[in-house]
Design a protein around this motif. Structure first.
Motif, PDB file in Angstrom:
ATOM      1  N   VAL A   1       0.989   6.948  -6.684  1.00  0.00           N
ATOM      2  CA  VAL A   1      -0.091   7.922  -6.857  1.00  0.00           C
ATOM      3  C   VAL A   1       0.431   9.335  -6.614  1.00  0.00           C
ATOM      4  O   VAL A   1       0.135  10.264  -7.367  1.00  0.00           O
ATOM      5  CB  VAL A   1      -1.285   7.598  -5.931  1.00  0.00           C
ATOM      6  N   ARG A   2       1.229   9.522  -5.570  1.00  0.00           N
ATOM      7  CA  ARG A   2       1.786  10.854  -5.283  1.00  0.00           C
ATOM      8  C   ARG A   2       2.719  11.312  -6.406  1.00  0.00           C
ATOM      9  O   ARG A   2       2.731  12.490  -6.754  1.00  0.00           O
ATOM     10  CB  ARG A   2       2.497  10.855  -3.950  1.00  0.00           C
ATOM     11  N   GLY A   3       3.484  10.389  -6.976  1.00  0.00           N
ATOM     12  CA  GLY A   3       4.333  10.736  -8.119  1.00  0.00           C
ATOM     13  C   GLY A   3       3.503  11.168  -9.316  1.00  0.00           C
ATOM     14  O   GLY A   3       3.839  12.130 -10.004  1.00  0.00           O
TER      15      GLY A   3
ATOM     16  N   GLU B   1       0.470  17.972 -11.718  1.00  0.00           N
ATOM     17  CA  GLU B   1       0.591  19.360 -11.272  1.00  0.00           C
ATOM     18  C   GLU B   1       1.588  20.124 -12.139  1.00  0.00           C
ATOM     19  O   GLU B   1       1.338  21.277 -12.510  1.00  0.00           O
ATOM     20  CB  GLU B   1       1.015  19.419  -9.806  1.00  0.00           C
ATOM     21  N   ILE B   2       2.706  19.501 -12.472  1.00  0.00           N
ATOM     22  CA  ILE B   2       3.703  20.140 -13.334  1.00  0.00           C
ATOM     23  C   ILE B   2       3.117  20.397 -14.713  1.00  0.00           C
ATOM     24  O   ILE B   2       3.270  21.482 -15.267  1.00  0.00           O
ATOM     25  CB  ILE B   2       4.976  19.263 -13.419  1.00  0.00           C
TER      26      ILE B   2
ATOM     27  N   LEU C   1       0.818  -1.201   0.000  1.00  0.00           N
ATOM     28  CA  LEU C   1       0.000   0.000   0.000  1.00  0.00           C
ATOM     29  C   LEU C   1       0.864   1.269   0.000  1.00  0.00           C
ATOM     30  O   LEU C   1       0.539   2.256  -0.660  1.00  0.00           O
ATOM     31  CB  LEU C   1      -0.961  -0.002   1.193  1.00  0.00           C
ATOM     32  N   GLU C   2       1.977   1.246   0.742  1.00  0.00           N
ATOM     33  CA  GLU C   2       2.902   2.384   0.733  1.00  0.00           C
ATOM     34  C   GLU C   2       3.494   2.575  -0.657  1.00  0.00           C
ATOM     35  O   GLU C   2       3.654   3.698  -1.123  1.00  0.00           O
ATOM     36  CB  GLU C   2       3.997   2.186   1.777  1.00  0.00           C
ATOM     37  N   TRP C   3       3.832   1.489  -1.340  1.00  0.00           N
ATOM     38  CA  TRP C   3       4.349   1.574  -2.720  1.00  0.00           C
ATOM     39  C   TRP C   3       3.288   2.201  -3.634  1.00  0.00           C
ATOM     40  O   TRP C   3       3.592   3.086  -4.427  1.00  0.00           O
ATOM     41  CB  TRP C   3       4.731   0.179  -3.227  1.00  0.00           C
ATOM     42  N   GLN C   4       2.048   1.740  -3.488  1.00  0.00           N
ATOM     43  CA  GLN C   4       0.967   2.300  -4.297  1.00  0.00           C
ATOM     44  C   GLN C   4       0.794   3.793  -4.029  1.00  0.00           C
ATOM     45  O   GLN C   4       0.600   4.588  -4.946  1.00  0.00           O
ATOM     46  CB  GLN C   4      -0.358   1.584  -4.009  1.00  0.00           C
TER      47      GLN C   4
END
Length: 148
Positions: A27-29, A35-36, A20-23
């Motif tokens: 998602v944050r990436g 956003e960029i 889940l942390e990898w996922q």
């Protein structure tokens, strides 16, 4: 009693948390990428607006004004003028240039004038009526000739 070779509940939940942390990192990436991309699009639109013009309608106490497309004094979405249309508008006696964004600066760049263009009915510098003189930019790219 545990089954030999089976994963304990604790190990199973640790593996799930790691996945889940990898996922979440993925998602944050992706959010950062979007956003960029959104910021680049906003800058591109802002730069494109600077190359366009708009007219603020006449009010009872003031003349109609021509603004640069990115002038914040008269925000409008769409309805932009081309360079030629803005030049014609500024040549009209009842339309003035915004004193803040100075739209005539972008319009006259290239014909060497810093004031308003010749009125359409008047004579230009060369004496021809209705002719706005067009002077080429000096100092073109190397290897190109600039007509005089």
């Amino acid at each position: 009693m545990s089954v030999p070779g089976a994963i304990s509940d604790l190990d199973e939940n640790r593996a799930l948390a790691e996945w889940l942390e990898w996922q979440l990192r993925q998602v944050r990436g992706r959010i950062r990428e979007l956003e960029i991309k959104e910021e680049q699009e906003r800058r591109r639109e802002q730069a494109h607006a600077a190359l366009r013009w708009k007219i603020q309608p006449q009010r009872s106490s003031s003349a109609a004004l021509v603004h640069r497309g990115d002038c914040a004094l008269y925000p409008v979405e769409g309805g932009f003028l081309t360079r030629g249309e803005a030049m014609i508008a500024l040549a009209e006696p009842d339309i003035e240039a915004c004193q803040i964004c100075k739209p005539q600066t972008g319009l006259v760049h290239g014909w060497g004038r810093t004031d308003r263009p010749t009125r359409l009915g008047g004579a230009g510098r060369d004496g021809r009526r209705g002719h706005v003189p067009q002077r080429p930019l000096r100092g073109g790219r190397p290897g190109t000739s600039v007509p005089r």
